[in-house]
Design a protein around this motif. Structure first.
Motif, PDB file in Angstrom:
ATOM      1  N   SER A  93       0.874  -1.088  -0.230  1.00 34.47           N
ATOM      2  CA  SER A  93      -0.042   0.057   0.007  1.00 34.47           C
ATOM      3  C   SER A  93       0.870   1.131  -0.201  1.00 34.47           C
ATOM      4  O   SER A  93       0.407   2.402  -0.144  1.00 34.47           O
ATOM      5  N   VAL A  94       2.107   1.098   0.020  1.00 38.88           N
ATOM      6  CA  VAL A  94       3.195   2.059   0.164  1.00 38.88           C
ATOM      7  C   VAL A  94       3.526   2.517  -1.422  1.00 38.88           C
ATOM      8  O   VAL A  94       4.019   1.541  -2.090  1.00 38.88           O
ATOM      9  N   ASP A 228     -10.053   2.526   4.401  1.00 33.95           N
ATOM     10  CA  ASP A 228     -10.370   1.903   3.132  1.00 33.95           C
ATOM     11  C   ASP A 228     -10.586   3.152   2.128  1.00 33.95           C
ATOM     12  O   ASP A 228     -11.017   2.941   1.018  1.00 33.95           O
ATOM     13  N   ARG A 229     -10.335   4.448   2.633  1.00 33.23           N
ATOM     14  CA  ARG A 229     -10.513   5.767   1.716  1.00 33.23           C
ATOM     15  C   ARG A 229      -9.584   6.697   2.221  1.00 33.23           C
ATOM     16  O   ARG A 229      -9.799   7.944   1.910  1.00 33.23           O
ATOM     17  N   LEU A 230      -8.535   6.206   2.839  1.00 33.63           N
ATOM     18  CA  LEU A 230      -7.545   7.290   3.303  1.00 33.63           C
ATOM     19  C   LEU A 230      -6.324   7.282   2.386  1.00 33.63           C
ATOM     20  O   LEU A 230      -5.791   5.834   2.333  1.00 33.63           O
ATOM     21  N   ILE A 231      -5.788   8.311   1.845  1.00 34.48           N
ATOM     22  CA  ILE A 231      -4.496   8.374   1.458  1.00 34.48           C
ATOM     23  C   ILE A 231      -3.640   9.407   2.271  1.00 34.48           C
ATOM     24  O   ILE A 231      -4.223  10.420   2.645  1.00 34.48           O
ATOM     25  N   VAL A 232      -2.538   9.019   2.667  1.00 33.69           N
ATOM     26  CA  VAL A 232      -1.517   9.614   3.461  1.00 33.69           C
ATOM     27  C   VAL A 232      -0.536   9.971   2.760  1.00 33.69           C
ATOM     28  O   VAL A 232       0.295   9.187   2.161  1.00 33.69           O
ATOM     29  N   LEU A 233      -0.202  11.235   2.729  1.00 30.49           N
ATOM     30  CA  LEU A 233       1.020  12.044   2.058  1.00 30.49           C
ATOM     31  C   LEU A 233       2.114  12.242   3.150  1.00 30.49           C
ATOM     32  O   LEU A 233       2.029  13.184   4.230  1.00 30.49           O
ATOM     33  N   LYS A 257     -11.716  -2.754  -0.961  1.00 29.57           N
ATOM     34  CA  LYS A 257     -12.499  -1.308  -1.247  1.00 29.57           C
ATOM     35  C   LYS A 257     -11.649  -0.483  -1.780  1.00 29.57           C
ATOM     36  O   LYS A 257     -11.864   0.562  -2.648  1.00 29.57           O
ATOM     37  N   GLY A 258     -10.217  -0.556  -1.381  1.00 32.50           N
ATOM     38  CA  GLY A 258      -9.398   0.566  -1.746  1.00 32.50           C
ATOM     39  C   GLY A 258      -8.200   0.110  -2.391  1.00 32.50           C
ATOM     40  O   GLY A 258      -7.448   1.042  -3.075  1.00 32.50           O
ATOM     41  N   ALA A 259      -8.022  -1.274  -2.759  1.00 35.70           N
ATOM     42  CA  ALA A 259      -6.836  -1.604  -3.547  1.00 35.70           C
ATOM     43  C   ALA A 259      -6.783  -0.909  -5.122  1.00 35.70           C
ATOM     44  O   ALA A 259      -5.651  -0.616  -5.514  1.00 35.70           O
ATOM     45  N   HIS A 260      -8.020  -0.748  -5.688  1.00 33.40           N
ATOM     46  CA  HIS A 260      -7.867  -0.254  -6.936  1.00 33.40           C
ATOM     47  C   HIS A 260      -7.261   1.066  -7.269  1.00 33.40           C
ATOM     48  O   HIS A 260      -6.739   1.354  -8.378  1.00 33.40           O
TER      49      HIS A 260
END
Length: 394
Positions: A93-94, A228-233, A257-260
């Motif tokens: 996920s990184v 499942d809907r979080l993006i961390v910068l 739900k979020g892998a795509h």
């Protein structure tokens, strides 16, 4: 005549670079300029990090790397994330990127299109709004108010969400204000977001270790209900004084739900920047896994400078400044000087030799403020404050 698409006419800029260019030009003309405009640590990258890059080059790491980054680099981010947040993420996920901005670019591009809305902090990093407008989405400012300690308000943020909202951008510790949003307010926001499952979240945590006076950064990663809907910068630029290395990372939603989303940003990398260069990634591993003494030294210096800046600004006529709790910026209120913020910043550069950024460059609510970076030496900060005082007393 060549015709480009209208989206490019909507792109803005980061005025800190324009101010840097003007300050550099004046310096080349023989002017003595103190630059407190650019958000760049004045420290050199720690030597063990530099040596790791040199070794990588000597060892022959000269070729392409995977579009999502070397596995070893992603695993280093996993270790660092566990240390700083207590949350274990998967290296799958990184994403390793050339700086922090590509994560903004990718996330906003994924969710923004005409007829949609994206919420972003105002005052905030100017590229948020620029990229939102590029996509054709409607930029919806989330007010970041001085009376709230420059933290965002959960209630105010939630009230702005509509069925058209696709993405919410958050930033704490914050640029340009130095505000840190307390955990209680973030908990309130996360609870309220349960009623809006259609909204993705981009949390810009690039200044995560830069807090003062006992404040603690609260990562959105610590809330599994939005994972499942979080993006961390995040990235290396600020923490390890590596701005020119162009090294960033982001953590994308996991699970079915979020892998795509991760695969979408990987494909975007393939189409745009291909990959991040190998020696910088080995330097990034050394930064995370090596000694943190230089980071601690920088933070102690920033803390000392912060106190000098706040005391000095509050002694200036017509200026008041609350104490920033994070990052390395002060955002003083200059509304009582009689100057508009951008005109004051321009005059201070041209007439007093001090480079600052006018608040409106960070948003509609930036009028009446200027941003001052204390990522410069204490000596230079004191010189700048003396010049500003002399200018305002003329």
């Amino acid at each position: 005549m060549l015709h480009t698409i209208s989206a490019f006419d909507r792109l803005g800029e980061e005025n800190a670079f324009a101010v840097l260019a003007r300050a550099t030009a004046l310096a080349h003309q023989g002017r003595d300029i103190v630059n407190l405009g650019i958000g760049q640590p004045d420290f050199k990258t720690p030597q063990h990090i530099v040596e790791a890059a040199i070794k990588a080059l000597r060892d022959g790491h000269h070729g392409y790397t995977p579009a999502n980054g070397l596995l070893a680099t992603r695993e280093a981010v996993v270790r660092r994330t566990l240390t700083t947040t207590g949350v274990e993420v998967s290296p799958e996920s990184v994403m390793i990127l050339p700086g922090g901005k590509p994560t903004m670019f990718a996330a906003i591009l994924m969710f923004g299109e005409p007829g949609t809305e994206i919420l972003y902090p105002d005052p905030g990093f100017p590229i948020y709004r620029s990229m939102i407008e590029f996509t054709g989405a409607a930029p919806i400012p989330v007010p970041i108010r001085e009376e709230n300690g420059f933290a965002f308000s959960a209630d105010e943020t939630l009230a702005l969400i509509t069925p058209k909202t696709r993405l919410l951008i958050l930033n704490s510790p914050a640029n340009p204000t130095g505000g840190v949003t307390p955990r209680a307010e973030i908990e309130k926001l996360v609870k309220g977001l349960q009623a809006h499952p259609h909204v993705a979240i981009l949390s810009d945590e690039i200044y995560d270790v830069m807090t003062y006076d006992g404040e603690k950064h609260c990562s959105l990663l610590t809330f599994p209900e939005i994972r499942d809907r979080l993006i961390v910068l995040n990235g290396w630029s600020k923490t390890w004084a590596m701005t020119g290395w162009r090294m960033g990372w982001s953590i994308w939603p996991n699970g079915d739900k979020g892998a795509h989303l991760y695969d979408k940003v990987r494909k975007l990398a393939v189409n745009c920047w291909s990959c991040v260069n190998a020696p910088s990634q080995f330097a990034g591993i050394a930064a995370i896994d090596g000694p943190q003494d230089d980071v601690d030294k920088m933070m102690r210096a920033f803390d000392r400078r912060r106190k000098v800046v706040v005391e000095g600004l509050n002694a200036l006529p017509g200026v008041s400044c609350i104490t920033p709790k994070g990052a390395f910026y002060a955002f003083p209120n200059v509304s009582k000087t009689g100057w508009k913020a951008k005109k004051l910043a321009s005059a201070l550069l041209e007439d007093a030799g001090v480079a600052l950024i006018g608040g409106p460059d960070f948003g509609i609510l930036g009028e009446g403020y200027i941003r001052l970076s204390y990522a410069n030496s204490e000596e230079n900060i004191l010189r700048a404050l003396e010049r500003i005082e002399a200018f305002l007393k003329k």
